[in-house]
Design a protein around this motif. Structure first.
Motif, PDB file in Angstrom:
ATOM      1  N   ARG A 198     -65.589 -71.190 -58.645  1.00  0.00           N
ATOM      2  CA  ARG A 198     -65.910 -71.081 -60.075  1.00  0.00           C
ATOM      3  C   ARG A 198     -66.798 -69.871 -60.361  1.00  0.00           C
ATOM      4  N   ASP A 199     -67.814 -69.686 -59.516  1.00  0.00           N
ATOM      5  CA  ASP A 199     -68.688 -68.541 -59.761  1.00  0.00           C
ATOM      6  C   ASP A 199     -67.953 -67.227 -59.518  1.00  0.00           C
ATOM      7  N   GLY A 200     -67.027 -67.233 -58.566  1.00  0.00           N
ATOM      8  CA  GLY A 200     -66.226 -66.043 -58.314  1.00  0.00           C
ATOM      9  C   GLY A 200     -65.293 -65.729 -59.462  1.00  0.00           C
ATOM     10  N   VAL A 201     -64.673 -66.773 -60.041  1.00  0.00           N
ATOM     11  CA  VAL A 201     -63.797 -66.577 -61.199  1.00  0.00           C
ATOM     12  C   VAL A 201     -64.601 -66.037 -62.377  1.00  0.00           C
ATOM     13  N   ALA A 202     -65.788 -66.578 -62.582  1.00  0.00           N
ATOM     14  CA  ALA A 202     -66.628 -66.110 -63.683  1.00  0.00           C
ATOM     15  C   ALA A 202     -66.995 -64.640 -63.499  1.00  0.00           C
ATOM     16  N   TRP A 203     -67.363 -64.283 -62.271  1.00  0.00           N
ATOM     17  CA  TRP A 203     -67.675 -62.873 -61.985  1.00  0.00           C
ATOM     18  C   TRP A 203     -66.454 -61.987 -62.206  1.00  0.00           C
ATOM     19  N   LEU A 204     -65.310 -62.426 -61.683  1.00  0.00           N
ATOM     20  CA  LEU A 204     -64.089 -61.637 -61.828  1.00  0.00           C
ATOM     21  C   LEU A 204     -63.732 -61.434 -63.291  1.00  0.00           C
ATOM     22  N   ASN A 205     -63.898 -62.464 -64.095  1.00  0.00           N
ATOM     23  CA  ASN A 205     -63.551 -62.338 -65.511  1.00  0.00           C
ATOM     24  C   ASN A 205     -64.420 -61.319 -66.233  1.00  0.00           C
ATOM     25  N   THR A 206     -65.658 -61.134 -65.761  1.00  0.00           N
ATOM     26  CA  THR A 206     -66.487 -60.098 -66.379  1.00  0.00           C
ATOM     27  C   THR A 206     -65.927 -58.705 -66.097  1.00  0.00           C
ATOM     28  N   VAL A 207     -65.317 -58.541 -64.936  1.00  0.00           N
ATOM     29  CA  VAL A 207     -64.689 -57.249 -64.608  1.00  0.00           C
ATOM     30  C   VAL A 207     -63.368 -57.094 -65.363  1.00  0.00           C
ATOM     31  N   LEU A 208     -62.572 -58.163 -65.389  1.00  0.00           N
ATOM     32  CA  LEU A 208     -61.249 -58.088 -66.010  1.00  0.00           C
ATOM     33  C   LEU A 208     -61.311 -57.951 -67.523  1.00  0.00           C
ATOM     34  N   GLU A 209     -62.410 -58.378 -68.129  1.00  0.00           N
ATOM     35  CA  GLU A 209     -62.499 -58.359 -69.591  1.00  0.00           C
ATOM     36  C   GLU A 209     -62.233 -56.967 -70.147  1.00  0.00           C
ATOM     37  N   GLY A 210     -62.750 -55.955 -69.495  1.00  0.00           N
ATOM     38  CA  GLY A 210     -62.550 -54.590 -69.966  1.00  0.00           C
ATOM     39  C   GLY A 210     -61.126 -54.108 -69.843  1.00  0.00           C
ATOM     40  N   TYR A 211     -60.303 -54.824 -69.111  1.00  0.00           N
ATOM     41  CA  TYR A 211     -58.894 -54.467 -68.919  1.00  0.00           C
ATOM     42  C   TYR A 211     -57.968 -55.417 -69.681  1.00  0.00           C
ATOM     43  N   LEU A 212     -58.535 -56.142 -70.634  1.00  0.00           N
ATOM     44  CA  LEU A 212     -57.794 -57.107 -71.436  1.00  0.00           C
ATOM     45  C   LEU A 212     -57.024 -58.069 -70.523  1.00  0.00           C
ATOM     46  N   ALA A 213     -57.761 -58.656 -69.608  1.00  0.00           N
ATOM     47  CA  ALA A 213     -57.174 -59.591 -68.650  1.00  0.00           C
ATOM     48  C   ALA A 213     -58.196 -60.657 -68.316  1.00  0.00           C
ATOM     49  N   ALA A 214     -57.734 -61.775 -67.785  1.00  0.00           N
ATOM     50  CA  ALA A 214     -58.607 -62.878 -67.384  1.00  0.00           C
ATOM     51  C   ALA A 214     -57.814 -63.794 -66.465  1.00  0.00           C
ATOM     52  N   VAL A 215     -58.546 -64.542 -65.622  1.00  0.00           N
ATOM     53  CA  VAL A 215     -57.909 -65.584 -64.825  1.00  0.00           C
ATOM     54  C   VAL A 215     -57.527 -66.722 -65.769  1.00  0.00           C
ATOM     55  N   ALA A 216     -56.314 -67.197 -65.648  1.00  0.00           N
ATOM     56  CA  ALA A 216     -55.837 -68.267 -66.544  1.00  0.00           C
ATOM     57  C   ALA A 216     -56.727 -69.499 -66.401  1.00  0.00           C
ATOM     58  N   PRO A 217     -57.062 -70.143 -67.516  1.00  0.00           N
ATOM     59  CA  PRO A 217     -57.901 -71.343 -67.431  1.00  0.00           C
ATOM     60  C   PRO A 217     -57.138 -72.503 -66.816  1.00  0.00           C
ATOM     61  N   GLY A 218     -57.899 -73.500 -66.358  1.00  0.00           N
ATOM     62  CA  GLY A 218     -57.280 -74.730 -65.888  1.00  0.00           C
ATOM     63  C   GLY A 218     -56.929 -74.734 -64.429  1.00  0.00           C
ATOM     64  N   GLY A 219     -57.462 -73.770 -63.658  1.00  0.00           N
ATOM     65  CA  GLY A 219     -57.158 -73.761 -62.232  1.00  0.00           C
ATOM     66  C   GLY A 219     -58.008 -74.759 -61.477  1.00  0.00           C
ATOM     67  N   ASP A 220     -57.884 -74.738 -60.149  1.00  0.00           N
ATOM     68  CA  ASP A 220     -58.597 -75.712 -59.325  1.00  0.00           C
ATOM     69  C   ASP A 220     -59.710 -75.074 -58.524  1.00  0.00           C
ATOM     70  N   ALA A 221     -60.343 -74.033 -59.105  1.00  0.00           N
ATOM     71  CA  ALA A 221     -61.428 -73.368 -58.391  1.00  0.00           C
ATOM     72  C   ALA A 221     -62.554 -74.363 -58.116  1.00  0.00           C
ATOM     73  N   GLY A 222     -63.140 -74.270 -56.925  1.00  0.00           N
ATOM     74  CA  GLY A 222     -64.193 -75.197 -56.534  1.00  0.00           C
ATOM     75  C   GLY A 222     -65.578 -74.627 -56.756  1.00  0.00           C
TER      76      GLY A 222
END
Length: 222
Positions: A198-222
């Protein structure tokens, strides 16, 4: 340019770009593989694989990285992801990050790369921007060109450097295991980021935001 075989000899003298000892490299890789471990598995000559992977025609360990974390993430995770026609973010499936992490490496010694950045760089190897901008359907051809450049440019060449297709302001690179002495790469003193937590997805989304991208919600990240 594109889908034609390389000439018999290099038309020019490939230039050299030296990355100094201490340079940081950023890598997105399987958590099952050490950050500094080269991929020992050749790609198929025709199917799958990356831009400059080894094949059975030229077998060598290889390691892709970026000079920035953005280049590493964009090159690995945003390949062939089209923009949403509605203007919404591009959604990265959780399968794309499962079992992956971002690690930071440092060069323990300098490495010499063939730059494939400028028009002059590319002309020296008989190519244009196709070589470093082609999509995956052309990778069997870019791999063949890569093997030819590797063979003709000189045994001191330890890899290639080119503009990231998905983040053109930054640089991507490949290193060849058979030309990098043991210990060339070391782990930097930076904790890795596990992208399927979860913390990794949150970090990644901060990087992807500038590229108009995000990890799809609803995954099984622990």
């Amino acid at each position: 340019m594109g889908r034609f075989p390389p000439p018999s000899v290099l038309p020019g003298v490939p230039r050299r770009h030296v990355l100094a000892a201490g340079t940081r490299l950023f890598r997105v890789h399987s958590a099952a593989r050490a950050a500094a471990a080269f991929n020992p598995v050749p790609a198929h000559c025709l199917y799958g694989g990356g831009r400059f992977d080894a094949t059975r025609c030229d077998a060598y360990g290889y390691l892709y990285a970026g000079l920035t974390v953005e280049a590493a993430i964009c090159e690995t995770l945003l390949r062939s992801m089209p923009f949403d026609a509605s203007g919404g973010p591009r959604l990265l499936p959780h399968a794309a990050v499962r079992g992956r992490r971002v690690s930071v490496l440092r060069l323990a010694r300098e490495v010499r790369l063939v730059p494939l950045v400028s028009g002059r760089d590319l002309a020296a190897v008989g190519q244009d921007s196709w070589l470093v901008q082609a999509e995956a359907a052309d990778y069997p051809y870019t791999r063949d060109w890569g093997h030819w450049i590797r063979a003709g440019a000189g045994a001191d060449v330890q890899g290639f450097l080119w503009p990231s297709k998905r983040e053109p302001a930054d640089r991507a690179l490949i290193l060849f295991a058979d030309r990098c002495p043991d210990g060339t790469l070391q782990d930097a003193d930076v904790p890795p980021v596990d992208l399927d937590r979860r913390d990794g997805v949150a970090w990644l989304n901060t990087v992807l935001e500038g590229y108009l991208a995000a990890v799809a919600p609803g995954g099984d990240a622990g």
